[in-house]
Design a protein around this motif. Structure first.
Motif, mmCIF file in Angstrom:
data_model
loop_
_atom_site.group_PDB
_atom_site.id
_atom_site.type_symbol
_atom_site.label_atom_id
_atom_site.label_comp_id
_atom_site.label_asym_id
_atom_site.label_seq_id
_atom_site.Cartn_x
_atom_site.Cartn_y
_atom_site.Cartn_z
ATOM 1 N N GLY A 1 9.047 -14.875 2.502
ATOM 2 C CA GLY A 1 7.817 -14.778 1.734
ATOM 3 C C GLY A 1 7.321 -13.370 1.513
ATOM 4 N N VAL A 2 7.650 -12.451 2.439
ATOM 5 C CA VAL A 2 7.043 -11.129 2.384
ATOM 6 C C VAL A 2 7.459 -10.357 1.132
ATOM 7 C CG1 VAL A 2 8.864 -9.965 3.703
ATOM 8 C CG2 VAL A 2 6.513 -9.110 3.782
ATOM 9 N N GLY A 3 8.678 -10.549 0.644
ATOM 10 C CA GLY A 3 9.131 -9.814 -0.532
ATOM 11 C C GLY A 3 8.322 -10.140 -1.774
ATOM 12 N N PHE A 4 8.071 -11.417 -2.001
ATOM 13 C CA PHE A 4 7.291 -11.824 -3.174
ATOM 14 C C PHE A 4 5.852 -11.321 -3.075
ATOM 15 C CE2 PHE A 4 4.375 -14.945 -5.066
ATOM 16 C CZ PHE A 4 4.740 -14.828 -6.398
ATOM 17 N N TYR A 5 5.265 -11.424 -1.897
ATOM 18 C CA TYR A 5 3.875 -10.981 -1.732
ATOM 19 C C TYR A 5 3.752 -9.471 -1.917
ATOM 20 C CZ TYR A 5 3.596 -15.626 0.344
ATOM 21 O OH TYR A 5 3.681 -16.981 0.547
ATOM 22 N N VAL A 6 4.744 -8.710 -1.455
ATOM 23 C CA VAL A 6 4.731 -7.261 -1.674
ATOM 24 C C VAL A 6 4.758 -6.958 -3.169
ATOM 25 C CG1 VAL A 6 6.093 -5.160 -1.428
ATOM 26 C CG2 VAL A 6 5.740 -6.633 0.545
ATOM 27 N N PHE A 7 5.603 -7.658 -3.889
ATOM 28 C CA PHE A 7 5.723 -7.426 -5.327
ATOM 29 C C PHE A 7 4.404 -7.703 -6.043
ATOM 30 C CE2 PHE A 7 6.950 -8.554 -9.666
ATOM 31 C CZ PHE A 7 7.761 -7.478 -9.998
ATOM 32 N N VAL A 8 3.720 -8.780 -5.660
ATOM 33 C CA VAL A 8 2.448 -9.127 -6.294
ATOM 34 C C VAL A 8 1.358 -8.125 -5.921
ATOM 35 C CG1 VAL A 8 0.626 -10.868 -6.419
ATOM 36 C CG2 VAL A 8 3.016 -11.577 -6.452
ATOM 37 N N LEU A 9 1.236 -7.830 -4.628
ATOM 38 C CA LEU A 9 0.199 -6.905 -4.181
ATOM 39 C C LEU A 9 0.449 -5.491 -4.693
ATOM 40 C CD1 LEU A 9 -0.300 -8.142 -0.506
ATOM 41 C CD2 LEU A 9 -1.869 -8.420 -2.429
ATOM 42 N N TYR A 10 1.694 -5.132 -4.866
ATOM 43 C CA TYR A 10 2.017 -3.815 -5.418
ATOM 44 C C TYR A 10 1.377 -3.646 -6.794
ATOM 45 C CZ TYR A 10 4.840 -0.227 -7.754
ATOM 46 O OH TYR A 10 5.246 0.859 -8.474
ATOM 47 N N GLY A 11 1.548 -4.636 -7.660
ATOM 48 C CA GLY A 11 0.953 -4.552 -8.993
ATOM 49 C C GLY A 11 -0.560 -4.502 -8.948
ATOM 50 N N PHE B 1 0.836 -1.208 0.000
ATOM 51 C CA PHE B 1 0.000 0.000 0.000
ATOM 52 C C PHE B 1 0.868 1.254 0.000
ATOM 53 C CE2 PHE B 1 -1.903 3.318 2.728
ATOM 54 C CZ PHE B 1 -2.944 3.708 1.898
ATOM 55 N N ALA B 2 1.871 1.280 0.861
ATOM 56 C CA ALA B 2 2.739 2.459 0.930
ATOM 57 C C ALA B 2 3.520 2.649 -0.364
ATOM 58 C CB ALA B 2 3.696 2.324 2.110
ATOM 59 N N LEU B 3 4.010 1.556 -0.945
ATOM 60 C CA LEU B 3 4.831 1.668 -2.148
ATOM 61 C C LEU B 3 4.010 1.982 -3.391
ATOM 62 C CD1 LEU B 3 7.219 -1.374 -1.552
ATOM 63 C CD2 LEU B 3 7.845 1.044 -1.446
ATOM 64 N N SER B 4 2.758 1.562 -3.409
ATOM 65 C CA SER B 4 1.945 1.747 -4.615
ATOM 66 C C SER B 4 1.131 3.035 -4.614
ATOM 67 C CB SER B 4 0.997 0.557 -4.786
ATOM 68 O OG SER B 4 0.088 0.479 -3.697
ATOM 69 N N ARG B 5 0.828 3.567 -3.438
ATOM 70 C CA ARG B 5 -0.071 4.722 -3.369
ATOM 71 C C ARG B 5 0.648 6.024 -3.031
ATOM 72 N NH1 ARG B 5 -3.870 2.661 -6.169
ATOM 73 N NH2 ARG B 5 -5.066 4.533 -5.664
ATOM 74 N N TYR B 6 1.921 5.956 -2.657
ATOM 75 C CA TYR B 6 2.658 7.159 -2.279
ATOM 76 C C TYR B 6 4.003 7.184 -2.999
ATOM 77 C CZ TYR B 6 -0.831 7.414 1.438
ATOM 78 O OH TYR B 6 -2.020 7.460 2.134
ATOM 79 N N GLU B 7 4.455 8.399 -3.297
ATOM 80 C CA GLU B 7 5.738 8.581 -3.981
ATOM 81 C C GLU B 7 6.866 8.544 -2.956
ATOM 82 O OE1 GLU B 7 6.352 8.642 -7.135
ATOM 83 O OE2 GLU B 7 4.248 8.542 -7.766
ATOM 84 N N LEU B 8 7.286 7.352 -2.597
ATOM 85 C CA LEU B 8 8.357 7.184 -1.611
ATOM 86 C C LEU B 8 9.703 7.202 -2.315
ATOM 87 C CD1 LEU B 8 6.815 4.313 0.560
ATOM 88 C CD2 LEU B 8 6.731 6.770 0.984
ATOM 89 N N PRO B 9 10.741 7.729 -1.648
ATOM 90 C CA PRO B 9 12.070 7.690 -2.251
ATOM 91 C C PRO B 9 12.580 6.258 -2.384
ATOM 92 C CG PRO B 9 12.118 8.666 -0.037
ATOM 93 C CD PRO B 9 10.710 8.418 -0.356
ATOM 94 N N LEU B 10 13.277 5.989 -3.477
ATOM 95 C CA LEU B 10 13.868 4.671 -3.753
ATOM 96 C C LEU B 10 12.814 3.570 -3.796
ATOM 97 C CD1 LEU B 10 17.035 4.881 -1.462
ATOM 98 C CD2 LEU B 10 16.859 5.421 -3.885
ATOM 99 N N ARG B 11 11.637 3.905 -4.258
ATOM 100 C CA ARG B 11 10.552 2.930 -4.288
ATOM 101 C C ARG B 11 10.884 1.754 -5.214
ATOM 102 N NH1 ARG B 11 4.841 4.989 -6.464
ATOM 103 N NH2 ARG B 11 6.153 5.280 -8.300
ATOM 104 N N ARG B 12 11.334 2.043 -6.396
ATOM 105 C CA ARG B 12 11.653 0.969 -7.338
ATOM 106 C C ARG B 12 12.839 0.139 -6.853
ATOM 107 N NH1 ARG B 12 8.971 1.135 -12.065
ATOM 108 N NH2 ARG B 12 7.859 3.059 -12.603
ATOM 109 N N THR B 13 13.776 0.775 -6.215
ATOM 110 C CA THR B 13 14.930 0.043 -5.681
ATOM 111 C C THR B 13 14.495 -0.944 -4.612
ATOM 112 O OG1 THR B 13 16.342 1.957 -6.115
ATOM 113 C CG2 THR B 13 17.173 0.276 -4.588
#
Length: 287
Positions: free
Chosen positions: A161-171, A105-117
């Protein structure tokens, strides 16, 4: 011209029918080959040891008994192992999806620094082969005093597991129209309210699919269980199958019964969430 056209049409229909018949024949053959080992395990689990010894594993059954399930459940320790698996799997699924949904939610809805990294780091961590991390994970759990506890296994499963789930939920969350969030902000909603009352309900299909997938992955895991656990009484059901095979050696009916017990929870979850499995194949595909 009409006769030629009719002949061509008949030939096309014949080819389509042959292609359809060939497809169904091939798919049916592959399905039968895939289901054959499962059927063999199910049949073996309800046969007696004397029947298997006399007629062989591939022979027609001449007996029916559920004693193999009793031996695997009580004497083989499957009951305790199944409880351990549930104590690890359920909290891990809940904690992992909660953390992943908040991070996505934080990475997809807000312009955070180094988000893509951050997203690339999370995805890259899942690309590492787990074999090279076995010794570091074992040493870290020993240093923290968590070695040979279920807490260590829960922590490892969450961490990997959390990294993969973040990537999926982000999209998935990126596909939610931004106008919905803007309207909520105008109405005075806080970020937590936007997350819990707007975005999270809209993400239920993705969460349901990931819940089923993560339950299957975590429940069936063997590698991390034998890495951070040592005591037999703390082993999950997948690891206990190894001990069951060593305990009963050639009693294939007991070993088959233990395999059926171990597979039953994941089969039940799959049947309950099967439509979410199909929907989950497209998660994150929308940019």
């Amino acid at each position: 011209m009409s006769a030629t056209s009719g002949s061509t049409s008949d030939t096309t229909r014949t080819r389509r029918r042959l292609a359809t018949a060939g497809f169904h024949l091939g798919a049916g053959t592959l399905s039968a080959l895939w289901l054959l080992p499962i059927a063999l395990v199910l049949v073996t689990s309800v046969r007696t040891f004397d029947d298997i010894a006399a007629n062989g594993l591939g022979g027609l059954p001449h007996s029916f008994t559920l004693d193999g399930f009793r031996q695997a459940w009580v004497d083989g320790g499957q009951q305790r192992a199944l409880i351990n698996s549930m104590l690890v799997t359920v909290p891990t699924v809940l904690a992992t999806l909660a953390l992943a949904s908040m991070a996505a939610f934080a990475l997809s809805r807000y312009e955070l620094p180094l988000r893509r990294t951050l997203l690339l780091l999370m995805l890259g961590g899942n690309l590492l082969p787990p074999q090279i991390l076995l010794i570091p994970v074992s040493r870290i759990s020993e240093t923290l005093g968590l070695y040979d506890t279920l807490y260590a296994l829960i922590g490892v499963q969450i961490g990997f597991g959390v990294g993969f789930y973040v990537f999926v939920l982000y999209g998935f969350m990126r596909s939610i129209p931004v106008e919905i969030q803007q309207a909520a902000v105008i109405d005075g909603a806080s970020p937590w309210q936007i997350y819990s009352r707007i975005v999270l309900p809209l993400t239920k299909p993705a969460l349901a699919a990931l819940s089923a997938l993560s339950f299957t992955w975590i429940f069936n895991d063997l590698l991390w269980a034998i890495t951070v656990l040592r005591t037999d009484s703390r082993m999950p059901i997948t690891a206990s199958l190894i001990g069951l095979q060593g305990q009963y050696v050639s009693m294939w009916n007991v070993i088959a019964a233990g395999s059926v017990i171990a597979a039953a929870p994941t089969v039940a979850v799959f049947l309950r969430f099967q439509r979410h499995f199909v929907a989950g194949l497209n998660l994150g595909a929308v940019k």
